[in-house]
Design a protein around this motif. Structure first.
Motif, PDB file in Angstrom:
ATOM      1  N   ASP A  75      -2.117   5.369  -7.286  1.00  0.00           N
ATOM      2  CA  ASP A  75      -3.543   5.031  -7.152  1.00  0.00           C
ATOM      3  C   ASP A  75      -3.804   3.568  -7.511  1.00  0.00           C
ATOM      4  OD1 ASP A  75      -4.249   7.612  -6.309  1.00  0.00           O
ATOM      5  OD2 ASP A  75      -4.411   8.303  -8.385  1.00  0.00           O
TER       6      ASP A  75
ATOM      7  N   ARG B 108       0.104   3.353  -3.472  1.00  0.00           N
ATOM      8  CA  ARG B 108      -0.720   4.561  -3.311  1.00  0.00           C
ATOM      9  C   ARG B 108      -0.149   5.735  -4.107  1.00  0.00           C
ATOM     10  NH1 ARG B 108       1.653   8.093   0.063  1.00  0.00           N
ATOM     11  NH2 ARG B 108       3.020   7.279   1.677  1.00  0.00           N
ATOM     12  N   HIS B 109       1.133   5.670  -4.438  1.00  0.00           N
ATOM     13  CA  HIS B 109       1.735   6.706  -5.271  1.00  0.00           C
ATOM     14  C   HIS B 109       1.170   6.700  -6.689  1.00  0.00           C
ATOM     15  CE1 HIS B 109       4.868   8.211  -2.541  1.00  0.00           C
ATOM     16  NE2 HIS B 109       4.880   6.980  -2.067  1.00  0.00           N
TER      17      HIS B 109
ATOM     18  N   ASN C 235       0.821  -1.211   0.000  1.00  0.00           N
ATOM     19  CA  ASN C 235       0.000   0.000   0.000  1.00  0.00           C
ATOM     20  C   ASN C 235       0.856   1.262   0.000  1.00  0.00           C
ATOM     21  OD1 ASN C 235      -2.502  -1.306  -0.058  1.00  0.00           O
ATOM     22  ND2 ASN C 235      -2.431  -1.626   2.144  1.00  0.00           N
TER      23      ASN C 235
ATOM     24  N   ARG D 183      -2.549   1.731  -9.828  1.00  0.00           N
ATOM     25  CA  ARG D 183      -2.477   1.378 -11.255  1.00  0.00           C
ATOM     26  C   ARG D 183      -1.037   1.410 -11.738  1.00  0.00           C
ATOM     27  NH1 ARG D 183      -6.685   5.738 -11.944  1.00  0.00           N
ATOM     28  NH2 ARG D 183      -4.725   6.822 -11.931  1.00  0.00           N
TER      29      ARG D 183
END
Length: 147
Positions: A98, A95-96, A91, A100
């Motif tokens: 999103d 998360r950097h 995570n 994808r």
């Protein structure tokens, strides 16, 4: 292929750290020995390694025998565990983006940079968490390998 497993991501980042200054093929040829030396890259086990383990690995011709890189990997296991308690290493990284994968479209090999603003941000965050041998160039190579 995008990698989402925290332990697999940690292993790949640690191997990228060992690769610094060496040919990647050297690390690939030594990967099984690295896995033996670092208890299958189980961060909970590696985090408990001490000086006897460092000495054992310094004598292991099957791996890259760099005290700094070995000690960094042990410290990085401890940092990984702290991050894992707060929501997971995967995570923290994903998360950097999103969640994808990032697909760059460089026209030539000469256009591929050694690092990017994103790898610099992730490197800075990892260093703030206590990671070593995770500079922007290492992080960018890691990002290319894991999505």
């Amino acid at each position: 292929m995008p990698e989402r497993d925290s332990r697999a991501l940690w292993e790949k980042l640690m191997l990228d750290g060992f690769q610094a200054g060496l040919a990647w093929i050297t690390i690939l040829r030594k990967r099984d020995a690295f896995r033996r030396a670092f208890a299958g890259f189980d961060p909970a086990v590696v985090a408990r390694f001490g000086e006897a383990d460092v000495a054992r690995m310094l004598g292991d011709a099957g791996i890259v025998r760099s005290r700094a890189k070995i000690e960094a990997t042990i410290g990085n296991a401890r940092a990984y565990l702290r991050i894992d308690e707060r929501g997971g290493f995967d995570n923290l990284l994903w998360r950097h983006l999103d969640g994808r994968p990032l697909q760059n479209r460089f026209r030539t090999l000469a256009d591929v940079p050694a690092s990017t603003p994103l790898s610099e941000r992730i490197s800075k965050e990892l260093k703030a968490e206590g990671f070593r041998f995770t500079g922007p160039t290492i992080v960018y190579a890691f990002m290319q390998a894991t999505g």
